[in-house]
Structure formats: structure tokens, C-alpha cells
Design a protein around this motif. Structure first.
Motif, PDB file in Angstrom:
ATOM      1  N   PRO A   1       7.475  37.197 -19.097  1.00  0.00           N
ATOM      2  CA  PRO A   1       7.796  36.865 -20.486  1.00  0.00           C
ATOM      3  C   PRO A   1       6.947  35.715 -21.031  1.00  0.00           C
ATOM      4  CG  PRO A   1       9.800  37.032 -19.161  1.00  0.00           C
ATOM      5  CD  PRO A   1       8.645  37.013 -18.220  1.00  0.00           C
ATOM      6  N   PHE A   2       6.748  35.725 -22.327  1.00  0.00           N
ATOM      7  CA  PHE A   2       6.018  34.664 -23.013  1.00  0.00           C
ATOM      8  C   PHE A   2       6.724  33.320 -22.862  1.00  0.00           C
ATOM      9  CE2 PHE A   2       5.163  32.223 -26.916  1.00  0.00           C
ATOM     10  CZ  PHE A   2       3.775  32.193 -26.899  1.00  0.00           C
ATOM     11  N   THR A   3       8.026  33.326 -22.607  1.00  0.00           N
ATOM     12  CA  THR A   3       8.824  32.097 -22.583  1.00  0.00           C
ATOM     13  C   THR A   3       8.530  31.206 -21.382  1.00  0.00           C
ATOM     14  OG1 THR A   3      10.546  33.395 -21.480  1.00  0.00           O
ATOM     15  CG2 THR A   3      10.720  33.119 -23.855  1.00  0.00           C
ATOM     16  N   VAL A   4       7.975  31.741 -20.287  1.00  0.00           N
ATOM     17  CA  VAL A   4       7.646  30.980 -19.060  1.00  0.00           C
ATOM     18  C   VAL A   4       8.722  29.955 -18.685  1.00  0.00           C
ATOM     19  CG1 VAL A   4       5.155  31.321 -19.167  1.00  0.00           C
ATOM     20  CG2 VAL A   4       6.156  29.398 -20.404  1.00  0.00           C
ATOM     21  N   LEU A   5      10.009  30.390 -18.744  1.00  0.00           N
ATOM     22  CA  LEU A   5      11.167  29.565 -18.366  1.00  0.00           C
ATOM     23  C   LEU A   5      11.360  28.340 -19.256  1.00  0.00           C
ATOM     24  CD1 LEU A   5      11.294  29.634 -14.451  1.00  0.00           C
ATOM     25  CD2 LEU A   5      12.488  31.091 -16.096  1.00  0.00           C
ATOM     26  N   ILE A   6      10.767  28.333 -20.447  1.00  0.00           N
ATOM     27  CA  ILE A   6      11.110  27.300 -21.425  1.00  0.00           C
ATOM     28  C   ILE A   6      12.602  27.421 -21.747  1.00  0.00           C
ATOM     29  CG2 ILE A   6      10.758  26.544 -23.808  1.00  0.00           C
ATOM     30  CD1 ILE A   6       8.488  25.801 -21.933  1.00  0.00           C
ATOM     31  N   ALA A   7      13.305  26.305 -21.888  1.00  0.00           N
ATOM     32  CA  ALA A   7      14.762  26.241 -22.080  1.00  0.00           C
ATOM     33  C   ALA A   7      15.503  26.562 -20.797  1.00  0.00           C
ATOM     34  CB  ALA A   7      15.236  27.159 -23.211  1.00  0.00           C
ATOM     35  N   THR A   8      14.763  26.747 -19.682  1.00  0.00           N
ATOM     36  CA  THR A   8      15.384  27.024 -18.383  1.00  0.00           C
ATOM     37  C   THR A   8      14.746  26.125 -17.329  1.00  0.00           C
ATOM     38  OG1 THR A   8      15.366  29.319 -19.171  1.00  0.00           O
ATOM     39  CG2 THR A   8      16.272  28.935 -16.997  1.00  0.00           C
ATOM     40  N   GLY A   9      14.452  24.884 -17.681  1.00  0.00           N
ATOM     41  CA  GLY A   9      13.934  23.914 -16.732  1.00  0.00           C
ATOM     42  C   GLY A   9      12.456  23.624 -16.848  1.00  0.00           C
ATOM     43  N   ASN A  10      11.697  24.460 -17.575  1.00  0.00           N
ATOM     44  CA  ASN A  10      10.262  24.230 -17.732  1.00  0.00           C
ATOM     45  C   ASN A  10      10.002  23.458 -19.016  1.00  0.00           C
ATOM     46  OD1 ASN A  10       7.480  24.285 -17.499  1.00  0.00           O
ATOM     47  ND2 ASN A  10       7.280  26.365 -18.294  1.00  0.00           N
ATOM     48  N   THR A  11       9.611  22.209 -18.895  1.00  0.00           N
ATOM     49  CA  THR A  11       9.286  21.391 -20.058  1.00  0.00           C
ATOM     50  C   THR A  11       7.772  21.296 -20.212  1.00  0.00           C
ATOM     51  OG1 THR A  11       9.583  19.466 -18.615  1.00  0.00           O
ATOM     52  CG2 THR A  11      11.381  20.010 -20.115  1.00  0.00           C
ATOM     53  N   GLY A  12       7.350  20.952 -21.423  1.00  0.00           N
ATOM     54  CA  GLY A  12       5.935  20.898 -21.752  1.00  0.00           C
ATOM     55  C   GLY A  12       5.547  22.122 -22.548  1.00  0.00           C
ATOM     56  N   LEU A  13       5.292  21.930 -23.839  1.00  0.00           N
ATOM     57  CA  LEU A  13       4.921  23.039 -24.717  1.00  0.00           C
ATOM     58  C   LEU A  13       3.491  22.845 -25.216  1.00  0.00           C
ATOM     59  CD1 LEU A  13       8.237  23.579 -26.733  1.00  0.00           C
ATOM     60  CD2 LEU A  13       7.210  25.136 -25.078  1.00  0.00           C
ATOM     61  N   ILE A  14       3.285  23.042 -26.509  1.00  0.00           N
ATOM     62  CA  ILE A  14       1.969  22.943 -27.133  1.00  0.00           C
ATOM     63  C   ILE A  14       2.124  22.162 -28.428  1.00  0.00           C
ATOM     64  CG2 ILE A  14       0.071  24.254 -28.168  1.00  0.00           C
ATOM     65  CD1 ILE A  14       0.862  26.578 -26.328  1.00  0.00           C
ATOM     66  N   ARG A  15       1.210  21.225 -28.697  1.00  0.00           N
ATOM     67  CA  ARG A  15       1.280  20.449 -29.927  1.00  0.00           C
ATOM     68  C   ARG A  15      -0.089  19.833 -30.208  1.00  0.00           C
ATOM     69  NH1 ARG A  15       6.040  17.257 -29.265  1.00  0.00           N
ATOM     70  NH2 ARG A  15       6.501  18.788 -27.645  1.00  0.00           N
ATOM     71  N   SER A  16      -0.274  19.357 -31.422  1.00  0.00           N
ATOM     72  CA  SER A  16      -1.513  18.669 -31.782  1.00  0.00           C
ATOM     73  C   SER A  16      -1.515  17.297 -31.135  1.00  0.00           C
ATOM     74  CB  SER A  16      -1.625  18.540 -33.302  1.00  0.00           C
ATOM     75  OG  SER A  16      -1.730  19.818 -33.909  1.00  0.00           O
ATOM     76  N   GLN A  17      -2.648  16.941 -30.530  1.00  0.00           N
ATOM     77  CA  GLN A  17      -2.719  15.669 -29.824  1.00  0.00           C
ATOM     78  C   GLN A  17      -4.174  15.272 -29.604  1.00  0.00           C
ATOM     79  OE1 GLN A  17      -2.564  16.735 -25.130  1.00  0.00           O
ATOM     80  NE2 GLN A  17      -0.613  17.021 -26.194  1.00  0.00           N
ATOM     81  N   ALA A  18      -4.361  14.012 -29.247  1.00  0.00           N
ATOM     82  CA  ALA A  18      -5.655  13.496 -28.808  1.00  0.00           C
ATOM     83  C   ALA A  18      -5.437  12.858 -27.444  1.00  0.00           C
ATOM     84  CB  ALA A  18      -6.202  12.463 -29.795  1.00  0.00           C
ATOM     85  N   ARG A  19      -6.340  13.162 -26.506  1.00  0.00           N
ATOM     86  CA  ARG A  19      -6.134  12.675 -25.137  1.00  0.00           C
ATOM     87  C   ARG A  19      -7.426  12.160 -24.535  1.00  0.00           C
ATOM     88  NH1 ARG A  19      -4.658  17.728 -21.331  1.00  0.00           N
ATOM     89  NH2 ARG A  19      -3.040  18.027 -22.912  1.00  0.00           N
ATOM     90  N   ILE A  20      -7.251  11.291 -23.530  1.00  0.00           N
ATOM     91  CA  ILE A  20      -8.350  10.764 -22.717  1.00  0.00           C
ATOM     92  C   ILE A  20      -7.998  11.024 -21.257  1.00  0.00           C
ATOM     93  CG2 ILE A  20      -9.650   8.720 -22.037  1.00  0.00           C
ATOM     94  CD1 ILE A  20      -8.930   7.445 -24.700  1.00  0.00           C
TER      95      ILE A  20
END
Length: 470
Positions: free
Chosen positions: A228-247
Motif C-alpha cells: 500500500p501507498f500508506t507504508v504503515l503511516i498512522a500505524t507506527g511509521n513516522t516521517g512524511l514529506i514536506r518542503s524543507q532545506a537541509r544540510i
């Protein structure tokens, strides 16, 4: 002119154009694509052949008269025989050219690789999931005797991606990635659209990497291998996708070890999964995410797909969100999370991976069963959870199975009536990579969702998937 003669002429013109271009062209560097948690695909690009997007036929074919087969002069028949003899050689040249074809942008210093995957999913569920074809959790249990079994068919996991490599800036490589699929925004709506999943540019060398744009969270970056596209999101898997800048900083104590430090600032309220997150807003500050990771063992793979057999990391996030009820109240909730991830390829065929987390107001990170705040007091919801997976390659590079479990458990006293209390799932799948471009898979799940003051629900689901990559 017969069709055979016309085909010979067109092929001869192509060979002429390719040879002319190759004499003045510039070599194209190879590209190593990577598309996040999805499988990578390439266009079969090779170096050493430059093809201009503006290339055209350098001359027009002269007109030929006398189309009747019975009125052909002897010289024309001899010419056709010569052209027929050359035809196999010309076809081989055109075939070789197609294997080396790449896309060149207006600026010759940039190269573009495109690809994607067409994915068809079929879901059978004994209990109604949220959402159709994208099972995050189950709806409240029905009154006794009410049927709730469902069937869903979807192609929304179909994805397209583009990988761009640019010129070097000093000793830094430059590039960008864009990836989208046919989900709409928000994901829980059963609609087709175009949902961006990645859109970022980067600078990198052996010691540093700078990236900005839409990209996966730094916080708990792993994903289980599920269909599934959900990859256990809402079932213990945290970390999604968002706009960000990283080093990112890479340190290599030895040839078979690497320490990575990552720091970034990110958007506090993305609405990737659920538009209801818009009830809250940022409090004037970005979220801050960080991770430290240790990887051991020799590199396996090439380019950005290269991985070491063992990696362990610890990550965190801090921030704030604000919820305002006009003329009544305004509540600021703290966002914080602490997580750990582990990935270990014990042998070439067997391995484990997983994550755990604890925190507050992590609904936009996939925690708290997608609940940021108490629906009455608007205070942040504390939660904890995690997932684990054991995998085995029954046949190397062909047949593999993944078995695992995930749970998300918000703090009971932080929830209002009707909110989701606990969500857990067991899964087992079997995936057959028939070729590099075609795979089929099946997955069985048992999911259970508990509510405050509403009926709990549980049920079995089965998903069948067919995927073509290009």
C-alpha cells in the motif's frame, strides 16, 4: 518509390545525422537516478553520444518519378538491390542509436532522465478502511449485522519522475529530482490528480550535501516494504514529506564506515494526507529536524542508491503549531519527537529493519494516528509507536517476502470523545520481480483500530498489485 526504398532513405538520413552530430558533439556524463522510497528506473543512457534536441534532416530527399513497378529502368532495380543489401547494417546502426539516446536540455550542461511506474492495485477488506484503496486505519465498528466488507481497484500509485544533473560548481555536483503520482491532495479523498512527492535541488560532494525543496522528512526516514501507498503511516511509521532545506555532513572514519549528520528547517503544517490539518497553522517558526546516523560495511549499489549493510540512526524534531477559535480562544501546542531507526542486511538474503518514536503533536509526521490535537481543547496529543520488518529473498533478485508489525498508540487522556485510541497492523507479503520492469505481488494484513466511546473495529485485508516500470 516503394515502401522499402522509402524506409532505406529515412534510415540512411538518420545515420548521416547521427554521424554528423557525433563529430561535433560533447560527451554526456552518465546519470545515477534515485527516487526515494520507490524503485529506481533509468532510460538506458550511456556516455559518449550527444544528441541535439534541435537536430533535423540536413537535406531533403529528392523526388522520385516512375512509381509503376513494371516501368522501372534497369539502373533503378540495381540501385534497389544495393539498398536492400545495406538495410541490415542500417537497421543495426539505428538500433544501437536508440540504446544510447538521452535527453539534452536547452543548456548542454544539464541532462534529464525520465521514468516511472504504472501500478494497478486491487484491495479486498473485511472491514472498511480509511481511505478507499489507501488503508491508514479502520472506521468505527458497525452495529451488529451490518456488512462492511469492501473492494477497491486503483491505479493512483502510478508514478512519474525526472532526474536532472547539472554542471559542477567548484567540487560540488549539482542536480534535482521531481517525482509525482496520480493521487490528489488530500490523499484520503478517492480522487485522481497529480500529487508532487519530491521536487528539490541539491549540491553535494564527498563531505557535504545541501538540498532544498519538497523532500522526505529527516525525522525517522525509513519505510517498511509493503504494497500500500500508506507504508504503515498512522500505524507506527513516522516521517512524511514536506518542503524543507537541509544540510548533511558525511564523515568517513574508514573505507567501510560513515557517520552522517543532518540538520534542516521545514514546513510545520503540510496537508499531504488530510486537509483537516488546516484547522491549525504555524506559530511563526519553522520546524527544526535533525538526525545522526552510523553506517557500517562495504557500499552495495551505485550512485545515490548505494547503501551499507548496517545503519542505525537517532533523530528528532521540535516546533509549534497554533489553533485559533475566533472570539473564543487560541492554543499553542508544542511539536516534539524523538525517534530511532535501524536497518541491517544480516546476509545477502535475510535482514531486518524498523523504527520507534515518542512525541507530541506529530499528526503531520504520521504519528498519533494522524491526530495532532485534542478536538475539544486543541492541545497537542502525546503518542508513541513503531514498526518492525523481517525480510527474506527466497530467490535472489526475484522472489522475496516481508513480514512485520506496526502500532500507533496516542495517550488516552489526551483524546476527546470519538478520537482514535490505538491502531495496529500485521502484514505479510510475497513479491515476484519477474523482470527489472515487471513485478507482481500479494499482501495479507490484519488491522485493528480502537476508538474512545465508539465501537472498535478489526478485519483482514488482501491486496494484489501489478507494476510496470519504465
Amino acid at each position: 518509390m516503394t515502401p522499402r526504398v522509402r524506409a532505406c532513405c529515412v534510415a540512411a538520413l538518420l545515420v548521416y545525422a547521427v554521424r554528423s552530430t557525433a563529430q561535433v558533439g560533447v560527451e554526456s556524463p552518465p546519470v545515477s537516478p534515485n527516487v526515494g522510497y520507490a524503485p529506481a528506473a533509468t532510460t538506458g543512457q550511456q556516455s559518449g553520444m550527444a544528441v541535439s534536441p534541435f537536430a533535423s534532416t540536413p537535406f531533403a530527399a529528392p523526388p522520385v518519378t516512375g512509381n509503376s513497378e513494371n516501368n522501372k529502368p534497369d539502373s533503378q532495380e540495381k540501385q534497389e538491390l544495393v539498398e536492400q543489401a545495406k538495410l541490415p547494417t542500417i537497421e543495426e546502426s539505428v538500433t544501437e542509436l536508440s540504446k544510447k539516446l538521452t535527453v539534452t536540455l536547452l543548456d548542454d550542461n544539464f541532462k534529464l532522465t525520465v521514468g516511472g511506474a504504472i501500478t494497478a492495485d486491487f484491495f479486498f477488506n473485511s472491514a472498511r478502511p480509511v481511505a478507499p484503496g489507501t488503508p491508514y486505519y479502520l472506521t468505527p465498528g458497525p452495529v451488529s449485522g451490518i456488512r462492511q466488507n469492501t473492494f477497491d481497484a486503483s491505479a493512483r500509485q502510478t508514478a512519474l519522475f525526472a532526474l536532472i544533473t547539472g554542471p559542477k560548481i567548484g567540487d560540488f555536483e549539482t542536480g534535482a529530482q521531481v517525482r509525482a503520482n496520480l493521487y490528489s491532495n488530500p490523499i484520503i479523498a478517492d480522487q485522481y490528480g497529480l500529487l508532487p512527492l519530491q521536487a528539490f535541488g541539491y549540491l553535494k560532494n564527498g563531505d557535504w550535501r545541501f538540498a532544498a525543496g519538497l523532500q522526505p522528512d529527516i525525522f525517522n526516514p525509513l519505510n517498511p516494504t509493503v504494497l500500500p501507498f500508506t507504508v504503515l503511516i498512522a500505524t507506527g511509521n513516522t516521517g512524511l514529506i514536506r518542503s524543507q532545506a537541509r544540510i548533511e555532513r558525511f564523515i568517513h572514519p574508514s573505507d567501510e564506515s560513515q557517520v552522517t549528520f543532518t540538520l534542516g528547517v521545514s514546513e510545520p503544517i503540510p496537508t499531504l494526507v488530510d486537509d483537516e490539518f488546516r484547522i491549525s497553522e504555524d506559530n511563526g517558526w519553522p520546524n527544526v529536524e535533525g538526525r545522526a546516523g552510523l553506517a557500517l560495511g562495504p557500499l552495495v549499489g551505485e550512485g545515490q542508491d548505494a547503501r551499507r549493510p548496517f545503519e542505525i540512526g537517532i533523530s528528532g524534531v521540535i516546533g509549534q503549531i497554533r489553533t485559533t477559535v475566533p472570539a473564543q480562544t487560541q492554543v499553542v501546542a508544542s511539536v516534539w519527537g524523538l525517534g530511532s531507526d535501524l536497518r541491517w542486511a544480516i546476509t545477502n538474503r535475510f535482514g531486518v529493519q524498523g523504527e520507534v518514536y515518542v512525541g507530541q503533536t506529530l499528526g503531520t509526521y504520521g504519528g498519533g494516528i494522524l491526530q495532532d490535537i485534542n478536538s475539544v481543547t486543541f492541545r497537542g496529543v502525546h503518542s508513541a509507536g513503531g514498526w518492525c520488518e523481517v525480510y527474506c529473498y527466497l530467490c535472489p533478485d526475484k522472489l522475496h517476502s516481508h513480514i512485520g508489525y506496526g502500532i500507533d498508540d496516542p495517550l488516552d487522556r489526551d483524546l476527546a470523545l470519538g478520537q482514535r485510541l490505538r491502531n495496529e497492523a500485521y502484514f505479510a507479503n510475497l513479491i515476484w520481480d519477474v523482470t527489472q520492469a515487471f513485478r507482481v505481488g500479494g499482501e495479507v494484513t490484519y488491522r485493528k483500530t480502537a476508538y474512545t466511546m465508539l465501537r472498535n473495529n478489526d478485519g483482514v485485508g488482501f491486496q494484489f498489485q501489478v507494476q510496470w516500470k519504465f
